[in-house]
Design an enzyme around this catalytic site. Structure first.
Site, short mmCIF file in Angstrom:
data_model
loop_
_atom_site.label_atom_id
_atom_site.label_comp_id
_atom_site.label_asym_id
_atom_site.label_seq_id
_atom_site.Cartn_x
_atom_site.Cartn_y
_atom_site.Cartn_z
N SER A 133 0.84 -1.20 0.00
CA SER A 133 0.00 0.00 0.00
C SER A 133 0.88 1.25 0.00
CB SER A 133 -0.92 0.00 1.23
OG SER A 133 -0.19 -0.25 2.42
N GLU A 185 -9.18 -10.02 4.02
CA GLU A 185 -9.57 -8.64 3.67
C GLU A 185 -10.95 -8.58 3.05
OE1 GLU A 185 -6.58 -6.19 1.84
OE2 GLU A 185 -8.05 -4.66 1.25
O1 KIV Z 1 -0.45 -3.45 1.64
C1 KIV Z 1 -1.05 -3.40 2.72
O2 KIV Z 1 -0.99 -2.38 3.43
C2 KIV Z 1 -1.81 -4.56 3.12
C3 KIV Z 1 -2.64 -4.45 4.35
C4 KIV Z 1 -3.69 -3.47 4.24
C5 KIV Z 1 -3.16 -5.77 4.80
O3 KIV Z 1 -1.76 -5.56 2.48
#
Ligand code: KIV
Length: 281
Positions: free
Chosen positions: A50, A186
């Site tokens: 992310s 998720e």
């Molecule tokens: O990339 C990320 O931050 C994630 C989490 C939200 C689980 O995969």
């Protein structure tokens, strides 16, 4: 002995042993200062892919590279003493074969000092998870809505509703059986999350999957209000740091334009009091 050596860092088996116990507290971190804050309160610090959307302005996680994950992983490592550090495997770095996954994960572990990696996928990734786990690479799995598959899903919709629930149950069972030490669930319905949590032997870490999971994870910039481009329903805002930062920057701009900053207290004289030659600060 340094403070660092005295603090025992959590390990993947420590996390696995927290099944059905006090919920695991997990957040993402991408920088050293944020890692320090997360470390004081959380069991897992995830260097999530992310980071691409949150810090680099990418439209999805698909453009994130192994080098980006390693750079942020090294920064996070410097801020952690107790939390287990997990680094996300980015899109394209592991899906081709177990061997490709091993090469990428070994690079991530040796270059960042993390103790585990996370990868997305259920049944289709079970052989890879087994391969990595058998070769010293602890894996946190990720099923349900897997953002790297956004184009296959056609968006970021809830997964596992109605007949689709069986697919997610099979995915969770497959990664647990393959040797993952925990699994992120998720954006799945509460009933399904509860059922999977009861059915599998490893902790489930929910994000948009209800309090029935063995733990929770959020993107830290979402929950402190620093990332405001969009706000998923499952995010609870614990602060509005983005608004505060915006107000601070606006106040600074006004002060500079009106010559109110710097003030007398921010300015240096010719020589500090009592020091000849002006060598001190
Ligand atoms: O990339 C990320 O931050 C994630 C989490 C939200 C689980 O995969």
């Amino acid at each position: 002995m340094s403070a660092t050596a005295e603090t025992k860092a959590l390990t993947p088996p420590d996390i696995a042993s927290r099944k059905d116990k006090t919920p695991l507290v997990c957040l993402t971190a991408y920088t050293t200062p944020m890692a320090r804050l997360v470390d004081a309160h959380c069991d897992i610090a995830l260097v999530g892919d992310s980071v691409g959307m949150v810090l680099h302005g990418l439209p999805s996680t698909l453009g994130v590279t192994l080098d980006m994950m390693i750079l942020h992983g090294r920064a996070v490592r410097r801020g952690l003493e107790r939390a287990l550090m997990v680094v996300d495997m980015p899109f394209g770095s592991y899906e081709e074969s177990p061997e490709q996954a091993f090469r990428s994960a070994a690079r991530v572990m040796t270059e960042t000092g993390c103790a585990a990696v996370k990868l997305e996928g259920g049944e289709s990734m079970a052989a890879t998870i087994r391969f990595l786990a058998a070769r010293g690479i602890p894996v946190m799995a990720h099923v349900g809505l897997t953002p790297q598959a956004v184009n296959t899903f056609g968006g970021y919709r809830v997964q596992g509703r109605g007949d689709d629930a069986e697919r997610i149950r099979r995915d969770a069972a497959a990664v647990a059986e393959a040797g993952a030490f925990a699994v992120v669930l998720e954006k799945v319905p509460e009933g399904l999350a509860q059922r999977i949590t009861a059915e599998i032997a490893i902790p489930t870490i929910g994000i948009g999957a209800s309090a029935t999971c063995d733990g929770q994870i959020l993107v830290v910039d979402d929950m402190v209000g620093m990332f405001t481009s969009f706000r998923p329903k499952f995010v609870k805002r614990y602060a509005e740091l983005g608004e505060q930062a915006e107000a601070a920057i606006a106040a600074y701009a006004r002060d500079v334009r009106e010559r109110r900053f710097p003030g007398a207290e921010h300015v240096f004289g010719d020589a500090p009091k009592g020091i000849k030659g002006g060598q001190a600060a």
